[in-house]
Scaffold this active site. Sequence first.
Site, PDB file in Angstrom:
ATOM      1  N   TYR A 102       0.845  -1.192   0.000  1.00  0.00           N
ATOM      2  CA  TYR A 102       0.000   0.000   0.000  1.00  0.00           C
ATOM      3  C   TYR A 102       0.878   1.239   0.000  1.00  0.00           C
ATOM      4  CZ  TYR A 102      -3.285   3.570   1.502  1.00  0.00           C
ATOM      5  OH  TYR A 102      -4.040   4.711   1.568  1.00  0.00           O
ATOM      6  N   GLU A 190      -3.366   7.435  -4.297  1.00  0.00           N
ATOM      7  CA  GLU A 190      -3.243   6.138  -3.621  1.00  0.00           C
ATOM      8  C   GLU A 190      -3.023   5.015  -4.627  1.00  0.00           C
ATOM      9  OE1 GLU A 190      -6.032   4.563  -0.197  1.00  0.00           O
ATOM     10  OE2 GLU A 190      -6.782   3.829  -2.116  1.00  0.00           O
TER      11      GLU A 190
END
Length: 382
Positions: A102, A190
């Site tokens: 992530y 993201e």
Amino acid sequence: MKIQEYQAHEIFRKYGIPSVRGIVCESVAESLEAYRKTGSQRVVIKAQVLSGGRGKAGGVALASDSAQVESLAGKILGMKIKELDVKKILVVPAVEIASEYYLSFVIDRSTKSTVMILSSEGGVDIEQVAVNTPEKINKISIFPFVGIPEFLARKAASMLFTDFAHIRAGANIIRKLYKIMVDLDASLVEINPLVITKEGEVIALDAKVNFDENALYRQPEVAALMEPDPQEQKELEAKSHGFSYIHLDGNIGCMVNGAGLAMTTMDLVNLYGGKAANFLDIGGSSNSGKVVQAVKLLLSDSNVKAVLVNIFGGITRCDDVARGLTEAFNGINTDIPVVVRLTGTNETEGHRILEGSRFHIAGTMRDAINMVIELAGKSTRQ
Ligand code: GDP
Ligand code: MN
């Protein structure tokens, strides 16, 4: 402001962040054509909706022959994810994943800076990781005048990877992602998951970019990407009439003048056990046409079971509001209960106009709110 994944991928590509090129499709036939064009045996079909958690909702699926593409494309194109209709899908050559990570940048108000967030637990619900195993999430505040020098990018990448080739590739992605954040006035960028493939490449498998709407005036290319969902469309339309309108989940439609009174009204509705369906500030001018528009806006939400009109007449005159209400409801065929509390400038005239009408008149805010909650509970509006 949000954009679709495929649009975020286009931005990534422009900045040189490695990803897999997909083809956007709006029908099953287009998907089959896209499947042939990719030249890949296995493809991933991904719903393009402005919401996260598509994977969990069944909006991301692997297909390995044209029959599967046909059935999955049909299924996903007919889906609703978090109330949003899936109108577009992305057909992407499938990647063999070795591991998932992530990586994001987000504006952090508490440190008054952009913060980089990294985790070796990518691909899954990052909020869950943050709750259950917060030690697996790394955060680095970025000093805006320094940005991300190469050493910092490598230090950050080494929190995820051990192999030096991966660290170098990761650092490159980190710096490019930060450049997107700054160049385009994003509020979030993201990659979840950032993956290492079986071939050892580091690539962005998913792409998400949110923008700061207050900066759209200097980002015309970003503004052109806006695809408002039905709710946002309504909010934009309201803006064009001079209202501030925000949709909420309750059943009591509120029409109020002034942002402070509108918030107080919502708070009191909640305090007395009701739920507001919206925030609506009709502003300070006394224009009965505006009231007509506001009523139409409220009634366009089928969750609204009763309406509360709470007006403090300062610049707005109560008699104008009363005339606007009468006119609006004369033109609309509805038996929705409407509670009105009018106080301030020309209050007596306002009350005289509404006397003996379909409206429930309340003297105080407490009475008004109790009345509207009770009426909403009994309402039969579909
Ligand atoms: P999200 O659920 O909306 O975040 O959608 P993602 O694009 O992140 O996809 C969800 C999950 O599907 C990922 O975490 C991956 O595990 C899986 N996935 C997506 N693309 C591929 C792919 O090309 N190959 C494989 N094996 N899995 C994929
Ligand atoms: Mn994702």
